[in-house]
Scaffold this motif. Sequence first.
Motif, PDB file in Angstrom:
ATOM      1  N   PRO A   1       0.833  -1.219   0.000  1.00 13.95           N
ATOM      2  CA  PRO A   1       0.000   0.000   0.000  1.00 13.95           C
ATOM      3  C   PRO A   1       0.859   1.257   0.000  1.00 13.95           C
ATOM      4  O   PRO A   1       1.951   1.285   0.583  1.00 13.95           O
ATOM      5  N   VAL A   2       0.363   2.298  -0.635  1.00 15.99           N
ATOM      6  CA  VAL A   2       1.116   3.538  -0.791  1.00 15.99           C
ATOM      7  C   VAL A   2       0.489   4.655   0.044  1.00 15.99           C
ATOM      8  O   VAL A   2      -0.731   4.864   0.009  1.00 15.99           O
ATOM      9  N   PHE A   3       1.335   5.366   0.776  1.00 13.40           N
ATOM     10  CA  PHE A   3       0.942   6.554   1.535  1.00 13.40           C
ATOM     11  C   PHE A   3       1.757   7.704   0.953  1.00 13.40           C
ATOM     12  O   PHE A   3       2.971   7.791   1.171  1.00 13.40           O
ATOM     13  N   ALA A   4       1.110   8.571   0.196  1.00 12.28           N
ATOM     14  CA  ALA A   4       1.853   9.598  -0.536  1.00 12.28           C
ATOM     15  C   ALA A   4       1.028  10.858  -0.658  1.00 12.28           C
ATOM     16  O   ALA A   4      -0.202  10.847  -0.522  1.00 12.28           O
ATOM     17  N   THR A   5       1.730  11.955  -0.915  1.00 11.25           N
ATOM     18  CA  THR A   5       1.054  13.222  -1.189  1.00 11.25           C
ATOM     19  C   THR A   5       0.413  13.160  -2.571  1.00 11.25           C
ATOM     20  O   THR A   5       0.907  12.502  -3.480  1.00 11.25           O
ATOM     21  N   ARG A   6      -0.689  13.878  -2.723  1.00  6.09           N
ATOM     22  CA  ARG A   6      -1.427  13.859  -3.988  1.00  6.09           C
ATOM     23  C   ARG A   6      -0.854  14.941  -4.907  1.00  6.09           C
ATOM     24  O   ARG A   6      -1.448  16.005  -5.088  1.00  6.09           O
ATOM     25  N   VAL A   7       0.300  14.643  -5.465  1.00  4.90           N
ATOM     26  CA  VAL A   7       0.961  15.585  -6.361  1.00  4.90           C
ATOM     27  C   VAL A   7       1.335  14.856  -7.645  1.00  4.90           C
ATOM     28  O   VAL A   7       1.520  13.637  -7.659  1.00  4.90           O
TER      29      VAL A   7
END
Length: 415
Positions: free
Chosen positions: A323-329
């Motif tokens: 799973p990925v936890f990232a900023t929405r950029v």
Amino acid sequence: MRIASNRRRVSAASPNVETSSMPLEIVQIIQEFSTVGGAENVSWELARAFERLGISNLVLTSRSAAAPDAKNVRLVIPFTSSIPTRGPLRYIGRLLVVPLFTFVATFTLRHYRNAVAISHGDTLAGDILVVHAVNIENLHEKRRAGEWMWRFNPLHLWVSLRDHFMIGGLRYRRYVAVSPRVAGELKHHYNVPADRIQVIPNGIDVERFKPDQAARRTARARFGIPPDAQLLLFVGHEFDRKGLAHIIGAMERLGPEYWLLVVGAGDEGRYKRMVSQLRGRVVFAGEQRGLESIYPAADAFVLPTAYETFSLVCMEAMACAVPVFATRVGGIEDYLVDGHNGFSIERDPNDVAAKLAQAFQDKEGLKQLAKGAYETALGYRWDAIATQYVALVEQVDREKKASTRSTGPGMVKVV
């Protein structure tokens, strides 16, 4: 790498043949043809996908990881392969190699005017330019973040001049943007008309990047990470822009069962001082090859980055069911779906820690996130992406042939 195709190969031997009778042919131009890096890996995977689709294609490059006898690779100024373009001296090496290759490759491309040229930024003109990132926007983000070391990298001046000439000068028939954000930046900074931009995302090799329990155990043992640790993974260079400090801040707020593996080259000294209180739970692995054997070790991939255009590393993690936890950029917001394959985060240690803690508390939910991540990656398989490129190449090929017929026999001018 060989081409298994019954189509005629790209050739410079018959420049005045009537183009309307010629089959579809593609020439990619990339300074380094390999599986290391962003644009390099994209060109590599596209070549393999074109091969599987039976499309005649050639790669012009100065450095290739393909077999020496590969029929679809032509080396341009191969002597530059001895100049280091990675590692501590990479900026000096690239300043020498990149401009030289660009000029020579642009000239060499004149011999392939019957083909459709796909450049990854390493020619001053061509048919299709794949824009992996808009450098001027990247520098704006660095300024906003208070970074200034990039000013000592003279390659930025070359890239700025090159982009102004080849993008601002509209010297390509089409511009491929790897995300809607890049498409917007092309319009904003260079006034590229919308009808000359096509958004085609990057893909992922799901045969190379995949869930692997054996690799998970091996990687954890290799880096000294307990088998039962809740492992967070960060992959990337430019630690400041990618937000490593925010992950370390989150680690300070999470329990001792959390570990962090940092893969990539950056200012390790500064960040190692930051983790002195975390009792060895942060492991700096440095720059690594064979990332497909490292991703499966992680329980979550964390990237609180300030600027991206697509982020291959996030997609690579998803393909490994992480799973990925990232900023929405950049392009991340195009495929990151909260509660399905990960969660969006802010560049704030409190937010990162809260999102991770909430997700890890629900063990069954975490398994569903892993499943959703893998399913998302399957939708970005390279054959599906290459099909979009082939459709664009066919359109450009028709335009070139029509232009040739309207101007009489001969070749369409590339430069």
